[in-house]
Structure formats: C-alpha cells, structure tokens
Design a protein around this motif. Structure first.
Motif, PDB file in Angstrom:
ATOM      1  N   SER A  31       0.825  -1.206   0.000  1.00  9.96           N
ATOM      2  CA  SER A  31       0.000   0.000   0.000  1.00  9.96           C
ATOM      3  C   SER A  31       0.864   1.262   0.000  1.00  9.96           C
ATOM      4  O   SER A  31       0.560   2.233  -0.695  1.00  9.96           O
ATOM      5  N   MET A  32       1.971   1.231   0.774  1.00 14.35           N
ATOM      6  CA  MET A  32       2.842   2.406   0.782  1.00 14.35           C
ATOM      7  C   MET A  32       3.475   2.584  -0.595  1.00 14.35           C
ATOM      8  O   MET A  32       3.660   3.706  -1.055  1.00 14.35           O
ATOM      9  N   GLY A  33       3.782   1.455  -1.226  1.00 14.85           N
ATOM     10  CA  GLY A  33       4.350   1.513  -2.576  1.00 14.85           C
ATOM     11  C   GLY A  33       3.384   2.183  -3.538  1.00 14.85           C
ATOM     12  O   GLY A  33       3.764   3.073  -4.304  1.00 14.85           O
ATOM     13  N   ILE A  34       2.112   1.783  -3.456  1.00 14.88           N
ATOM     14  CA  ILE A  34       1.109   2.386  -4.335  1.00 14.88           C
ATOM     15  C   ILE A  34       1.001   3.884  -4.084  1.00 14.88           C
ATOM     16  O   ILE A  34       1.008   4.696  -5.008  1.00 14.88           O
ATOM     17  N   LEU A  35       0.971   4.256  -2.792  1.00 14.29           N
ATOM     18  CA  LEU A  35       0.874   5.680  -2.472  1.00 14.29           C
ATOM     19  C   LEU A  35       2.087   6.440  -3.003  1.00 14.29           C
ATOM     20  O   LEU A  35       1.969   7.540  -3.523  1.00 14.29           O
ATOM     21  N   GLU A  36       3.279   5.820  -2.847  1.00 12.59           N
ATOM     22  CA  GLU A  36       4.504   6.484  -3.288  1.00 12.59           C
ATOM     23  C   GLU A  36       4.522   6.669  -4.799  1.00 12.59           C
ATOM     24  O   GLU A  36       4.933   7.706  -5.302  1.00 12.59           O
ATOM     25  N   ILE A  37       4.076   5.625  -5.514  1.00 13.30           N
ATOM     26  CA  ILE A  37       4.195   5.654  -6.967  1.00 13.30           C
ATOM     27  C   ILE A  37       3.059   6.457  -7.587  1.00 13.30           C
ATOM     28  O   ILE A  37       3.274   7.323  -8.425  1.00 13.30           O
ATOM     29  N   VAL A  38       1.826   6.168  -7.135  1.00 10.20           N
ATOM     30  CA  VAL A  38       0.664   6.803  -7.758  1.00 10.20           C
ATOM     31  C   VAL A  38       0.396   8.180  -7.164  1.00 10.20           C
ATOM     32  O   VAL A  38      -0.002   9.103  -7.861  1.00 10.20           O
ATOM     33  N   GLY A  39       0.654   8.316  -5.849  1.00  8.66           N
ATOM     34  CA  GLY A  39       0.318   9.540  -5.113  1.00  8.66           C
ATOM     35  C   GLY A  39       0.677  10.835  -5.825  1.00  8.66           C
ATOM     36  O   GLY A  39      -0.190  11.682  -6.047  1.00  8.66           O
ATOM     37  N   PRO A  40       1.943  11.021  -6.217  1.00  7.31           N
ATOM     38  CA  PRO A  40       2.329  12.306  -6.818  1.00  7.31           C
ATOM     39  C   PRO A  40       1.598  12.613  -8.123  1.00  7.31           C
ATOM     40  O   PRO A  40       1.556  13.757  -8.542  1.00  7.31           O
ATOM     41  N   TYR A  41       1.014  11.580  -8.774  1.00  6.55           N
ATOM     42  CA  TYR A  41       0.362  11.832 -10.057  1.00  6.55           C
ATOM     43  C   TYR A  41      -1.125  12.125  -9.915  1.00  6.55           C
ATOM     44  O   TYR A  41      -1.803  12.370 -10.905  1.00  6.55           O
ATOM     45  N   ILE A  42      -1.622  12.031  -8.686  1.00  3.10           N
ATOM     46  CA  ILE A  42      -3.059  12.254  -8.514  1.00  3.10           C
ATOM     47  C   ILE A  42      -3.367  13.734  -8.666  1.00  3.10           C
ATOM     48  O   ILE A  42      -2.787  14.572  -7.978  1.00  3.10           O
ATOM     49  N   GLU A  43      -4.240  14.063  -9.638  1.00  5.38           N
ATOM     50  CA  GLU A  43      -4.581  15.466  -9.864  1.00  5.38           C
ATOM     51  C   GLU A  43      -6.076  15.642  -9.716  1.00  5.38           C
ATOM     52  O   GLU A  43      -6.812  15.711 -10.689  1.00  5.38           O
ATOM     53  N   VAL A  44      -6.519  15.653  -8.487  1.00  5.70           N
ATOM     54  CA  VAL A  44      -7.920  15.880  -8.196  1.00  5.70           C
ATOM     55  C   VAL A  44      -7.937  17.095  -7.285  1.00  5.70           C
ATOM     56  O   VAL A  44      -7.026  17.273  -6.484  1.00  5.70           O
ATOM     57  N   ASP A  45      -8.968  17.943  -7.433  1.00  4.72           N
ATOM     58  CA  ASP A  45      -9.044  19.109  -6.558  1.00  4.72           C
ATOM     59  C   ASP A  45      -9.077  18.666  -5.104  1.00  4.72           C
ATOM     60  O   ASP A  45      -9.749  17.706  -4.745  1.00  4.72           O
ATOM     61  N   TYR A  46      -8.360  19.362  -4.293  1.00  7.99           N
ATOM     62  CA  TYR A  46      -8.344  19.118  -2.850  1.00  7.99           C
ATOM     63  C   TYR A  46      -7.714  17.790  -2.454  1.00  7.99           C
ATOM     64  O   TYR A  46      -7.856  17.348  -1.334  1.00  7.99           O
ATOM     65  N   VAL A  47      -7.056  17.066  -3.377  1.00  8.03           N
ATOM     66  CA  VAL A  47      -6.258  15.900  -2.978  1.00  8.03           C
ATOM     67  C   VAL A  47      -4.879  16.072  -3.594  1.00  8.03           C
ATOM     68  O   VAL A  47      -4.737  16.084  -4.807  1.00  8.03           O
ATOM     69  N   VAL A  48      -3.875  16.267  -2.765  1.00  9.61           N
ATOM     70  CA  VAL A  48      -2.519  16.457  -3.262  1.00  9.61           C
ATOM     71  C   VAL A  48      -1.607  15.481  -2.556  1.00  9.61           C
ATOM     72  O   VAL A  48      -1.598  15.404  -1.325  1.00  9.61           O
ATOM     73  N   ASN A  49      -0.874  14.713  -3.333  1.00  9.01           N
ATOM     74  CA  ASN A  49       0.158  13.814  -2.829  1.00  9.01           C
ATOM     75  C   ASN A  49      -0.266  13.034  -1.585  1.00  9.01           C
ATOM     76  O   ASN A  49       0.257  13.254  -0.502  1.00  9.01           O
ATOM     77  N   PRO A  50      -1.242  12.146  -1.712  1.00  9.57           N
ATOM     78  CA  PRO A  50      -1.628  11.350  -0.548  1.00  9.57           C
ATOM     79  C   PRO A  50      -0.440  10.532  -0.048  1.00  9.57           C
ATOM     80  O   PRO A  50       0.276   9.928  -0.833  1.00  9.57           O
ATOM     81  N   SER A  51      -0.220  10.582   1.236  1.00  5.79           N
ATOM     82  CA  SER A  51       0.910   9.825   1.793  1.00  5.79           C
ATOM     83  C   SER A  51       0.541   9.484   3.226  1.00  5.79           C
ATOM     84  O   SER A  51      -0.426   9.997   3.779  1.00  5.79           O
TER      85      SER A  51
END
Lengths: 233, 414
Positions: free
Chosen positions: B354-374
């Motif tokens: 799960s941390m891997g997914i957050l690390e890899i996908v997180g920075p690419y998430i471009e939704v309003d009010y969600v930035v770099n989930p970690s």
C-alpha cells in the motif's frame, strides 16, 4: 516392568458415576507380549489409557520400570510418554500432512534430537517395518497396513520401555492384520515389552499371555502357546 | 523464537497448509492495505486544502465597503460607503503594530490600455509596495513597486507573466517598455509570477499615481492586511478575529454605520475560512481513522476466527503430538509462532504494497483538494504491530484450550 495394584477408575456421567475399573491387579515382565481381551465396555481401553498416562486412575498404584506413576502434571506426563511409551492406535493417528518419515521422526523432535539424527533414526525404523522406499509418501498414499506399520515404526523410534497397542488391527482386513501381527511378534522377539488390547481371539492367540477383562475386573489371566502369525500369511 | 527446529517445523506446516496460510494472510494484508490507503487519502486531502490556502498569504484580512442597510443616527439606509486615504492612515496609526503588510487597492476603471497599436484588456490596479507580499506573488524578473514609486507617484507598472507571454512574446524582456493607460505612459519595471494564471492577467501601478491620474480624489476600493505569523493555529485565528473586529468597529464609527450593520463594512479573514476547512479536514481524517480502525478490528476478528478454525482443525493432530510427548507449552508456542509469523509477514506485505502504491501513484493524482496522498510510516508500522499483537492474543486462547484438552478426547476428535 509394569506393576499395577488395586486400580480403580470411574467416570462421571451426569449425576451417576460409572465404575469402569474395579480393582485391577496385574504385572508384566520385560519381554512379554500380553493381550488384554474383553468385550466392549469391559474397561480394557480405560486400562490402556491409564497405562499410557493418557488418563489417571482414581485409586491404586502404577509402577512403570520402578518409577511410581502418580500425581502427574501435563508436562511430566508428556515427558514420561515420550521416553517410556510407544502408542499404536486403531485409526493409526498419523499426521496427514507429514510424510511417513516425518511422522516417524516426530517423537524424536520432542526429545530435542537434531534434525539429521532424527531422520537417520526414523529411516532406520522405517526400514525395519519394510517401508524404507515409502518414506517420502504421505499417509493418504499408503494402504491401511502400511499406515499401521508406519505407526509401529513411530511407536518404536523413541525406543520405549513398553509398546501399547489399542485395537491395532481393528481397521485392517485379516491378511493385513496377520502381517501387522507378524511384525509385532518380530519386535517382541527382539525383547520389547508389548501390550495389545483386542477383542479378536485370533489376534490374542498370537500373544504369549491373555488377560481377560469383564466388567472392570480380571476374570482370567493365562499363558498361551503363541500362534506364529507367519503361518497364516 | 530462535529455536531453529521449531522454525523448520513451522515452515513445514505452512508449506503443507497453503490455503489456510493464504486466507489468514489475505485478511491481515487487506486490513492494513485499506487502512494505509484511507489514511493516505486523509493526508492527501489535508495537503490539498493547505495547498489551496497557500496561494495567498494565509493571515490575510481584507476590508471593502458596501451599502448600509440600517438607519443609524438619522442617516438613511442605502447609503454607499466610500473608503478614503484618511481611513487607511488612521488604521495604520491605530493598529499599525499589529499588522505585517498593508496596502490599499484601487480598481482603475474606464481606462484603455495600449501597447503600441495593440489594445490590452487587462485589469489595472493601484496598490502600495506591500501588496506583492499580501498577494504572495513571486518576482519573475525586474523589480516590485517600491517606496519611491508610491511617494513620488511614479509612472511605473508591474505586469503578470501571462501578459508578458501574450503581448511581449517577441521581446527578450518587457522591462523598459512603455504601456499607454488612457494617454499616460507607464514604464514596465517588473514581471510577477502567480500560481493561478487568472491572477497573472493584471497590471499593478502605484496607488498614489492611480488616484492622482485616474481618480482625482483620495478614494480607495479595498484595503488588505496580513498579520504576523503565529505558530499556534488557534492563536493565529484569535488574533485575526480580534483585528477584524477592531478594524470593523473603527470603520463603522468613522463612517457612522450601525454596529450591527455587517454589509456596510465587509471584513474577510482567510484564517477564519481556513479554520472551517481545517475542522472539516479534521472531521474527514477522524472519519478515515474510524473506518480504518474498524477495518483493523475486522482484520483482528478475521485472524481470530481463522485461528479458532485452525486450532479446531488441528485438535486431533494436537492429540497425536501430545501422545508422542509434546508438552502443553510446546503446542501453544507452535500455534502462536505460526500465527505471529503469518500475520507479521502478511501485515508487512500489505504495508509495503500500500505504501508503494501511495509512493508511486500519489504524486500523479490530480484531483481538486487531494494532493500527494501519503501516510506516516510510523503510524502504519504501529498498526501492523497492533494487528500482530491482537492476532497473538486472539490465537492464544484457542491454543491454550487445545493444549489442555484431554489427549484421549483430542484423539477421538474426527
């Protein structure tokens, strides 16, 4: 080897209690092959369980090879069972996900023997029961007779003082039964003390002594002329 | 734990009971996985909202006039309030020490802006030299307005980067060029950079020049302040509220407005808005935690259930082992050792996945009010340990019971 004096055992069944053993006295010498006979409910399995320290008597004395067996806690009983006794059951009681070799080696694991030594010794005993080439098979891949021979190897591997067999041929056809009994006789010939609980007269005749139990007391204790199983195979 | 023989025994058991091990593992790993993803998104929302608020200085307080709605001291409602230089200066002398930056703002209307023959349709605003800091603008090139420009009513202008790109794209730099605002030439002295392009489509000129050239009076439209930063968020909010109230009551007195007439003098504080958002985030985070903890509890229940079934399934085996000389404790330790091993491995697997997914996908998430989930690694690690401990406790009781069943009963178990 075994001294039993005035052994009593009763089970509580709800409000009434069932008196199963009503004063058993008998002794077994080293190297004897004794059959304990009796119909169901005669108390023969209870006696064997007490002898095997799987159950405890209410009253009476039990001395195994000079050691009084009483006030056992679980740990102590486990130790004695491991060192002094080998069990053979009607339903084999092999662990189904372990191979024949691993099953035989299991008592040695509880003696804390190193793995390599365990396997060597287990293989040696499997060879004795004629199943060396089956050592890596699971119990489900073995016939009933083979399973019982694995169980006998397992009972023997810890070099116990006494082998206790509970209806060891109960789940086998007569030919296989005789084969297993031949093995038991062979082990007895090597000087091992064996107690066999059975209700089959032909199996009892293959022992050297028959103890008849009825309603919790010994009604007859006789030496018999041993019938060699080999003649029947 | 360091008994090599028992490790071998356990590996044997695990290898030969793959389905059972797999099911236990999946229930633990999915629990951790869901928790980490949820916490990650909670953090992502917080990051996102913080990001939105960082665009302007968060301690900003703005005031603008409106129309009175209440009769007060003989004055009719419906009167338009006009802020003047005098108001701005009085506030400075009254509360000057409480503020960090301050600037009046004039919207220069009804002007034509030209560069050469090209007509520019951008808003023109008169501001003071502090305004760049209030607006959180970054200098792209040249310089900001300075004290001299304000005091000397300099005919200078600051433009946004978007204007530079649209109008001055053929030039190396727009600095030194002149733009014509309703017949008056202003020299471009700097280009500023904003996070939002919309805010780059503006031209800033000195407020004094704006008043003198286009307004002819001492009118101002709007006053902006920022307050000094305070570490503690609640203190910062309290400070902003106090300043806001003082500011409003002074302006209400100065313009003879009823104290309860909120539409005549409007004061807005970013911190108060932020506080509402942050309490919303806190609620959302609390909700995520709640769901996450429920998930963990479900995981623990799942593990306990499986342990119960495992022990039940192995009752006969336990009887056999006991007949062969296993001590009760060796049975309990065998079961627990396996349980701890399986929960630990699958717990960490879920964590890493799960941390891997957050690390890899997180920075690419471009939704309003969600930035770099970690997610905080320590928090995630702690939950894994909670699960392991809970699984151990849950496994202990059935194991204890199994180890103490009468051997005969265990052997009869079918």
């Amino acid at each position: 080897m075994i001294e039993i004096k005035d052994l009593h055992k009763s089970y509580k069944m709800g409000s009434n209690s069932l008196h199963v053993l009503k004063g058993i006295n008998f002794s077994v010498e080293e190297g004897e092959l004794v059959a304990i006979m009796g119909s169901s409910g005669s108390g023969k399995s209870t006696l064997l369980n007490i002898l095997g320290m799987l159950d405890e008597a209410d009253e009476g004395e039990y001395v195994l090879d000079g050691i009084p067996i009483k006030n056992l806690n679980e740990t102590k009983a486990a130790n004695y069972r491991n060192k002094f006794l080998g069990f053979i059951f009607q339903s084999f009681n092999l662990i189904n996900y372990k191979t024949a070799l691993e099953n035989v080696a299991l008592p040695l694991y509880y003696q804390k023997l190193p793995r390599k030594q365990r396997q060597e010794k287990a293989l040696q005993y499997l060879e004795q029961v004629g199943l060396k080439e089956w050592s890596h098979h699971l119990p489900s891949e073995l016939s009933g007779g083979q399973k019982q021979r694995v169980a006998i190897a397992r009972a023997m591997v810890a070099e116990p003082k006494v082998l206790l067999a509970d209806e060891l041929t109960g789940a086998l056809d007569s030919t296989t039964s005789y084969e297993v009994m031949e093995l038991i006789q062979k082990i007895n010939d090597q000087g091992n003390t064996i107690l066999v609980v059975t209700h089959e007269p032909d199996i009892a005749q293959m022992c050297k002594r028959i103890v008849h139990l009825k309603d919790g007391v010994i009604v007859k204790d006789e030496k018999v002329k041993q019938v060699r199983a080999k003649a029947h195979v | 734990m360091f008994d090599l023989e028992r490790w071998q025994e356990i590996f044997d058991t695990i290898r030969k009971n793959k389905l059972r091990t797999f099911l236990t593992g999946v229930s633990v790993a999915s629990g951790i996985f869901i928790l980490v993803i949820l916490l990650g998104f909670g953090q992502g929302m917080q990051n996102g909202i913080s990001y939105e608020f960082e665009q302007d200085a968060t301690t900003i307080v703005e005031v603008w006039p409106g129309v009175t709605t209440k009769e007060y001291k003989g004055l009719n409602p419906g009167r338009r309030i006009q802020l003047r230089n005098e108001n701005y200066e009085t506030v400075n002398s009254l509360f000057g020490e409480e503020v960090e930056y301050k600037s009046p703002l004039i919207f220069v209307r009804n002007v034509n802006v030209n560069y050469g023959k090209e007509a520019l349709v951008y808003g023109v605003r008169g501001v003071s030299y502090d305004y760049q800091f209030i607006d959180n603008a970054k200098l792209h090139e040249g310089r900001f307005l300075n004290y001299q420009d304000i005091a000397g009513t300099g005919k200078v202008a600051l433009i946004g980067k978007k204007i530079k790109e649209d109008v001055f794209k053929d030039l190396d730099t727009p600095i030194g060029e002149h733009i014509n605002i309703s017949g008056v030439l202003f020299k471009i002295i700097g280009v500023f950079d904003e996070r939002e392009q919309r805010e780059e489509e503006r031209i800033y000129i000195p407020v004094t020049t704006a008043q003198k050239v286009f307004n002819g009076a001492d009118y101002i439209n709007n006053i902006s302040y920022t307050l000094p930063k305070v570490e503690n968020f609640d203190e910062a909010v309290a400070q902003a509220v106090l300043f806001k109230d003082n500011l409003r009551s002074y302006l209400q007195q100065a313009h003879t407005v009823a104290p309860d007439d909120t539409s005549a003098i409007q004061v807005w504080s970013a911190l108060e808005e932020a506080k509402r958002y942050f309490s919303l985030i806190n609620n959302i985070k609390f909700f995520f935690w709640f769901v996450g903890i429920c998930t963990i509890i479900a995981g623990v229940v799942g593990v306990s259930n499986i342990m119960l079934i495992v022990v039940k399934e192995r009752t006969r085996e336990i009887g056999i082992r006991k007949a062969l000389g296993a001590k009760p404790w060796s049975i309990i330790l065998m079961i627990l050792h396996e349980a701890i091993f399986v929960t630990a491995i699958s717990g960490f697997a879920g964590l890493i996945f799960s941390m891997g997914i957050l690390e890899i996908v997180g920075p690419y998430i471009e939704v309003d009010y969600v930035v770099n989930p970690s997610v905080n690694f320590n928090v995630a690690l702690a939950t894994v340990f909670v699960l392991i401990v809970a699984g151990t406790i849950a496994g202990f009781f059935p194991a204890w019971r199994a180890a103490h069943i009468h051997t005969i009963d265990a052997l009869r178990d079918e």
